[in-house]
Design a protein around this motif. Structure first.
Motif, mmCIF file in Angstrom:
data_model
loop_
_atom_site.group_PDB
_atom_site.id
_atom_site.type_symbol
_atom_site.label_atom_id
_atom_site.label_comp_id
_atom_site.label_asym_id
_atom_site.label_seq_id
_atom_site.Cartn_x
_atom_site.Cartn_y
_atom_site.Cartn_z
ATOM 1 N N LYS A 2 -45.965 7.433 -38.250
ATOM 2 C CA LYS A 2 -44.727 6.811 -37.783
ATOM 3 C C LYS A 2 -44.560 5.455 -38.466
ATOM 4 N N GLY A 150 -37.124 0.705 -28.776
ATOM 5 C CA GLY A 150 -38.523 0.892 -29.133
ATOM 6 C C GLY A 150 -38.975 2.336 -28.989
ATOM 7 N N ASP A 153 -41.653 5.057 -31.107
ATOM 8 C CA ASP A 153 -43.095 5.244 -30.867
ATOM 9 C C ASP A 153 -43.310 6.478 -29.991
HETATM 10 MG MG MG Z 1 -41.232 -0.748 -32.316
#
Ligand code: MG
Ligand code: ASP
Length: 422
Positions: A2, A150, A153
């Motif tokens: 990632k 975010g 992830d």
């Molecule tokens: Mg991040």
């Protein structure tokens, strides 16, 4: 694998990413790897898209917001596939609706319900690199959803779980998880490994390396994570040599300790969080139901309360109640409580957003006494006043004056023997 927004910001950086990905796919000594890559939008892009939504309509429809903000990842996934192809490798993108990544819950903060990816797995087995835009999925109604800021992830961990990956390497702009914030403590050390539980505590108390939800998912699904830097020189260690920080189960950690690869520490890390605010309600009636009256309206408004202290009752059957809420929710919390002054029966609301929460975290403290007293002694020796305390099995947190954050972190880092040797 990632890659975060900083690693994907611009064609030059995407080319570096493509080189790292290709090296992993080619593998060592002719042992090729099957590789799926999850990407973020270019750094700053999601913020830009969120602003467009605000400008278009202040009361925006979250479903349309998702259409707009998910596009940043669509761009980077296509660009990475193109760049890999230009390096002579087979690659294609798999958008959230194509895999599909099915989500549940509200738009703009959806949760991944399942990933079913037989087509992608078949193409991986045939040696094609899969590029998956993070952050996006598809609802039951077939509309685009996003997972909350975010969220890439979490996408990465979910994809890793779906394809039963050996490891989920999260490349970011730091080279691992540290004992504390290296900008505060120059002697902070990079950790070779932490457990899921420790990482959850470190992530939720302010060590912002990974989205908290991704760690919870990894723990549930047993996905081994490595956090490592994407800003490496050509001759740098390969991800397979584990140059970053591994996030693993308790059992794997025990095995690492047994093999002498890790030292078991009482305290693994120290986190700080300046984003909370303190609320004190004075002279609350000391009777059943009083605290329920205070916290129910906050819960209904989805305001997260963290530390709570209720003092012992004084005469006249009254007590003070102190708690913390996110700074961003302070005004709302205050208004909700003012509205219910009669019902709750308090005298005054005192608020303070100049506070910080400092937490020491470590699985080692499950089986050892004295961790908290070391903390209190070290802080008091420097004249730092503790305003509130909360604990869990693997964490002790204290609330202090925000101005003393850096000093407290440094003092504790030394007190628990975490300083790197000169
Ligand atoms: Mg991040
Ligand atoms: N691009 C999204 C964000 O900025 C998701 C992510 O990068 O993890 O929040």
């Amino acid at each position: 694998m990632k890659f975060g927004g900083t690693s994907m910001a611009g064609t030059e950086r995407i080319r570096r990413v493509a080189n790292i990905v290709r090296a992993q796919a080619v593998g060592r000594n002719g042992e090729a790897n099957e590789v799926a890559v999850v990407v973020s939008a270019m750094a700053g892009e999601t913020d830009r898209l969120v602003n467009f939504c605000r400008e278009a309509n202040a009361l925006y429809d979250p479903a349309e917001y998702d259409v707009v903000v998910s596009s940043g990842e669509q761009v980077t996934s296509g660009l990475l596939a193109l760049t890999l192809q230009s390096l002579g490798h087979k690659a294609r993108s798999w958008l959230g609706w194509q895999l599909p990544v099915k989500t549940e819950g509200a738009h703009a903060k959806a949760r991944i319900a399942s990933i079913d990816a037989p087509d992608m797995v078949a193409r991986l087995e045939a040696g094609e690199i899969a590029v998956v835009p993070g952050f996006q999925g598809i609802t039951d109604e077939g509309r685009i959803s996003t997972l909350g800021r975010g969220g890439s992830d979490t996408s990465a961990v979910a994809v890793a779980a779906a394809v039963k990956a050996d490891r989920c390497d999260i490349y970011t702009d730091v080279d691992g998880v540290y004992t504390t914030d290296p900008r505060i403590v120059a002697k902070a050390r990079k950790l070779k490994a932490v457990t899921y539980e420790e990482m959850l505590e470190l992530a939720s108390v302010g060590a912002k390396v990974l989205q908290t939800r991704s760690v919870g998912l990894a723990m549930k699904a047993g996905v081994r994570i490595q956090v490592l830097s994407s800003f490496v020189d050509d001759g740098a260690a390969l991800a397979d040599d584990l140059p970053g920080t591994l996030i693993v189960s308790d059992e794997e950690m025990d095995q690492m300790v047994e093999r002498g690869e890790m030292e078991r520490q009482l305290v693994t890390g120290i986190a700080h969080d300046k984003n909370e605010a303190k609320v004190i309600l004075t002279r609350v009636p000391d009777k059943p139901g009083a605290v329920a009256h205070i916290f129910e309206p906050l819960a209904d408004a989805s305001i997260n309360v963290d530390m709570i202290i209720q003092n012992v009752g004084r005469d006249k059957g009254e007590t003070d109640v102190t708690f913390t809420v996110p700074q961003a929710d302070l005004a709302r919390a205050q208004a909700l409580l003012e509205d219910r002054r009669e019902e709750i029966g308090f005298n005054r609301i005192i608020t303070d957003s100049k506070i910080a929460k400092i937490s020491v975290v470590g699985v080692g403290m499950k089986s050892h006494a004295g961790v908290a007293s070391t903390m209190f002694r070290a802080l008091s020796d420097r004249g730092i006043n503790i305003q509130a305390i909360s604990t869990s099995e693997i964490k002790v947190s204290v609330m202090i004056d925000e101005d003393e954050t850096e000093l407290a972190v440094r003092v504790l880092h030394t007190a628990y023997g975490l300083d790197a040797e000169e």
